[in-house]
Design a protein around this motif. Sequence first.
Motif, PDB file in Angstrom:
ATOM      1  N   ARG A 161       0.820  -1.206   0.000  1.00 38.42           N
ATOM      2  CA  ARG A 161       0.000   0.000   0.000  1.00 38.42           C
ATOM      3  C   ARG A 161       0.850   1.251   0.000  1.00 38.42           C
ATOM      4  O   ARG A 161       0.556   2.230  -0.675  1.00 38.42           O
ATOM      5  CB  ARG A 161      -0.915  -0.003   1.222  1.00 38.42           C
ATOM      6  CG  ARG A 161      -2.060  -0.972   1.125  1.00 38.42           C
ATOM      7  CD  ARG A 161      -2.734  -1.111   2.454  1.00 38.42           C
ATOM      8  NE  ARG A 161      -3.513   0.058   2.778  1.00 38.42           N
ATOM      9  CZ  ARG A 161      -4.806   0.198   2.483  1.00 38.42           C
ATOM     10  NH1 ARG A 161      -5.426  -0.741   1.848  1.00 38.42           N
ATOM     11  NH2 ARG A 161      -5.436   1.295   2.839  1.00 38.42           N
ATOM     12  N   VAL A 164       2.579   1.630  -3.515  1.00 41.65           N
ATOM     13  CA  VAL A 164       1.707   1.933  -4.645  1.00 41.65           C
ATOM     14  C   VAL A 164       1.064   3.305  -4.497  1.00 41.65           C
ATOM     15  O   VAL A 164       0.582   3.887  -5.454  1.00 41.65           O
ATOM     16  CB  VAL A 164       0.663   0.797  -4.732  1.00 41.65           C
ATOM     17  CG1 VAL A 164      -0.581   1.225  -5.383  1.00 41.65           C
ATOM     18  CG2 VAL A 164       1.245  -0.365  -5.464  1.00 41.65           C
ATOM     19  N   GLY A 165       1.045   3.851  -3.288  1.00 37.38           N
ATOM     20  CA  GLY A 165       0.566   5.217  -3.116  1.00 37.38           C
ATOM     21  C   GLY A 165      -0.779   5.341  -2.459  1.00 37.38           C
ATOM     22  O   GLY A 165      -1.395   6.386  -2.477  1.00 37.38           O
ATOM     23  N   ILE A 166      -1.283   4.246  -1.881  1.00 39.02           N
ATOM     24  CA  ILE A 166      -2.578   4.346  -1.212  1.00 39.02           C
ATOM     25  C   ILE A 166      -2.397   4.956   0.169  1.00 39.02           C
ATOM     26  O   ILE A 166      -3.187   5.797   0.605  1.00 39.02           O
ATOM     27  CB  ILE A 166      -3.211   2.949  -1.073  1.00 39.02           C
ATOM     28  CG1 ILE A 166      -3.397   2.332  -2.442  1.00 39.02           C
ATOM     29  CG2 ILE A 166      -4.530   3.041  -0.368  1.00 39.02           C
ATOM     30  CD1 ILE A 166      -3.886   0.924  -2.384  1.00 39.02           C
ATOM     31  N   GLU A 167      -1.369   4.506   0.880  1.00 40.98           N
ATOM     32  CA  GLU A 167      -1.113   5.057   2.208  1.00 40.98           C
ATOM     33  C   GLU A 167       0.214   5.780   2.190  1.00 40.98           C
ATOM     34  O   GLU A 167       1.103   5.438   1.428  1.00 40.98           O
ATOM     35  CB  GLU A 167      -1.012   3.914   3.224  1.00 40.98           C
ATOM     36  CG  GLU A 167      -2.293   3.584   3.913  1.00 40.98           C
ATOM     37  CD  GLU A 167      -2.113   2.395   4.831  1.00 40.98           C
ATOM     38  OE1 GLU A 167      -1.048   2.323   5.465  1.00 40.98           O
ATOM     39  OE2 GLU A 167      -3.017   1.567   4.903  1.00 40.98           O
TER      40      GLU A 167
ATOM     41  N   PRO B  66      -5.485   1.690  -7.206  1.00 40.67           N
ATOM     42  CA  PRO B  66      -4.543   2.617  -7.846  1.00 40.67           C
ATOM     43  C   PRO B  66      -4.809   2.861  -9.325  1.00 40.67           C
ATOM     44  O   PRO B  66      -4.534   3.941  -9.831  1.00 40.67           O
ATOM     45  CB  PRO B  66      -3.197   1.934  -7.634  1.00 40.67           C
ATOM     46  CG  PRO B  66      -3.370   1.126  -6.425  1.00 40.67           C
ATOM     47  CD  PRO B  66      -4.785   0.694  -6.408  1.00 40.67           C
ATOM     48  N   LYS B  69      -7.837   5.216  -9.623  1.00 38.09           N
ATOM     49  CA  LYS B  69      -7.670   6.500  -8.941  1.00 38.09           C
ATOM     50  C   LYS B  69      -7.320   7.609  -9.933  1.00 38.09           C
ATOM     51  O   LYS B  69      -7.914   8.691  -9.917  1.00 38.09           O
ATOM     52  CB  LYS B  69      -6.555   6.340  -7.916  1.00 38.09           C
ATOM     53  CG  LYS B  69      -6.170   7.575  -7.180  1.00 38.09           C
ATOM     54  CD  LYS B  69      -5.212   7.198  -6.087  1.00 38.09           C
ATOM     55  CE  LYS B  69      -4.527   8.424  -5.548  1.00 38.09           C
ATOM     56  NZ  LYS B  69      -3.545   8.118  -4.527  1.00 38.09           N
ATOM     57  N   CYS B 101      -6.701  -4.107   2.289  1.00 33.82           N
ATOM     58  CA  CYS B 101      -6.177  -4.973   1.233  1.00 33.82           C
ATOM     59  C   CYS B 101      -5.039  -4.266   0.502  1.00 33.82           C
ATOM     60  O   CYS B 101      -4.926  -3.054   0.534  1.00 33.82           O
ATOM     61  CB  CYS B 101      -7.266  -5.253   0.211  1.00 33.82           C
ATOM     62  SG  CYS B 101      -8.069  -6.792   0.482  1.00 33.82           S
ATOM     63  N   TYR B 102      -4.265  -5.044  -0.237  1.00 31.14           N
ATOM     64  CA  TYR B 102      -3.078  -4.466  -0.855  1.00 31.14           C
ATOM     65  C   TYR B 102      -3.409  -3.431  -1.916  1.00 31.14           C
ATOM     66  O   TYR B 102      -2.582  -2.638  -2.303  1.00 31.14           O
ATOM     67  CB  TYR B 102      -2.215  -5.581  -1.453  1.00 31.14           C
ATOM     68  CG  TYR B 102      -2.782  -6.220  -2.692  1.00 31.14           C
ATOM     69  CD1 TYR B 102      -3.663  -7.286  -2.592  1.00 31.14           C
ATOM     70  CD2 TYR B 102      -2.438  -5.776  -3.957  1.00 31.14           C
ATOM     71  CE1 TYR B 102      -4.184  -7.868  -3.720  1.00 31.14           C
ATOM     72  CE2 TYR B 102      -2.951  -6.362  -5.086  1.00 31.14           C
ATOM     73  CZ  TYR B 102      -3.831  -7.399  -4.964  1.00 31.14           C
ATOM     74  OH  TYR B 102      -4.361  -7.984  -6.077  1.00 31.14           O
ATOM     75  N   ASN B 103      -4.633  -3.429  -2.415  1.00 27.85           N
ATOM     76  CA  ASN B 103      -4.949  -2.467  -3.470  1.00 27.85           C
ATOM     77  C   ASN B 103      -6.194  -1.662  -3.170  1.00 27.85           C
ATOM     78  O   ASN B 103      -6.672  -0.933  -4.027  1.00 27.85           O
ATOM     79  CB  ASN B 103      -5.124  -3.189  -4.803  1.00 27.85           C
ATOM     80  CG  ASN B 103      -6.278  -4.148  -4.766  1.00 27.85           C
ATOM     81  OD1 ASN B 103      -6.824  -4.429  -3.705  1.00 27.85           O
ATOM     82  ND2 ASN B 103      -6.662  -4.656  -5.913  1.00 27.85           N
ATOM     83  N   ALA B 104      -6.757  -1.778  -1.958  1.00 32.72           N
ATOM     84  CA  ALA B 104      -7.998  -1.073  -1.668  1.00 32.72           C
ATOM     85  C   ALA B 104      -7.694   0.332  -1.190  1.00 32.72           C
ATOM     86  O   ALA B 104      -6.942   0.508  -0.236  1.00 32.72           O
ATOM     87  CB  ALA B 104      -8.797  -1.826  -0.604  1.00 32.72           C
ATOM     88  N   GLY B 105      -8.290   1.315  -1.826  1.00 34.93           N
ATOM     89  CA  GLY B 105      -8.109   2.689  -1.400  1.00 34.93           C
ATOM     90  C   GLY B 105      -8.802   2.950  -0.082  1.00 34.93           C
ATOM     91  O   GLY B 105      -9.365   2.047   0.544  1.00 34.93           O
ATOM     92  N   GLN B 106      -8.766   4.220   0.324  1.00 34.00           N
ATOM     93  CA  GLN B 106      -9.376   4.563   1.607  1.00 34.00           C
ATOM     94  C   GLN B 106     -10.652   5.348   1.407  1.00 34.00           C
ATOM     95  O   GLN B 106     -10.957   6.235   2.174  1.00 34.00           O
ATOM     96  CB  GLN B 106      -8.376   5.367   2.444  1.00 34.00           C
ATOM     97  CG  GLN B 106      -7.227   4.500   2.879  1.00 34.00           C
ATOM     98  CD  GLN B 106      -6.116   5.312   3.462  1.00 34.00           C
ATOM     99  OE1 GLN B 106      -5.750   6.340   2.917  1.00 34.00           O
ATOM    100  NE2 GLN B 106      -5.600   4.856   4.560  1.00 34.00           N
TER     101      GLN B 106
END
Lengths: 168, 146
Positions: A161, A164-167, B66, B69, B101-106
């Motif tokens: 995360r 990849v830039g989510i957090e 991502p 987004k 999750c590894y690809n779930a945004g917020q």
Amino acid sequence: MARRMRHTVETSAVDLFTLIEKKLSPANAKRETGSDRLLVLRVPQDQLIASLKLLTEEMGLKHLSTITGLDIGDSIELNYQFWHSDRIVDIKTSVSKTDPRIETCTPIIPGAVLYEMEVHDMFGVTFQGHPWMDRKLLLPDNYPKDLPPPLLKGTSSEKIRKAVGIEK
Amino acid sequence: MASRLASWSRKRSPWVFHVNASSCNGCDIELVAAFTPRYDLERFGVVLVPSPRHADVLVVTGVVNPQTKERLQRIYEQIPEPKHVIAVGACALSGGVFQGCYNAGQGVDSVIPVDLYIPGCPPRPEAIIYGIRKLLGEKDETHSGN
């Protein structure tokens, strides 16, 4: 009163499954758990393509539903699921984690091209002979190259995360 | 005079552009069902448009991963002012069941500013209608929200 039409044409489930087992037995197929609607066969890695060829060409199981992967410690288990009228036939094989390569089944089943790309993205298994192994199907383009594929057991979600830039 | 006419028509007939930002499609099905004659969102003048440049309201479903987004940001920038954003479903609010999750945004509000949140997994079409009317500032006499 009209009788309900049966939607299967074989005589019974047992016949089909015993036929498949007998057909695949030269390939050292071992039957694992199952019921009368599910048949699970495990084959060694080098016999996989021959077994799939037998199933699709001679047993008439042409619908490959999906290819799934499972990380079981020191190897990755690939599961080729066939859907035949109301029954499911699983062909399982294992690929070692240190050298995760296996031959592609796209010459036999062209529709498996996307399933193999998904397993390649999520588990890192390379399918030799697949036309698009250099492309990503599901992962983002900025997925970090130094991190392992996401569905392996040791992979950390937080690291992915952040990378990849989510957090932050 | 023209701006009064424009704002009257925006309120009485908001045009909606729907974006599925990696949703499971549950919320999309409920949103599209709200446009069917049974629930009838079109009686409020709401119309689904094919381009963000024609829209007044952006409706976003799904956990924003991502890949979606950057597309979502580009679509948001193409909508002319004044614009509103509605986030539909638990995934769009916070990541839903896929949080962590590894690809779930917020949630959508980490990507674009959101005006209205409609919770649910998926929310009922009645809830979506209630939410859109709330955004327009309509007052409902009955409690059922239709």
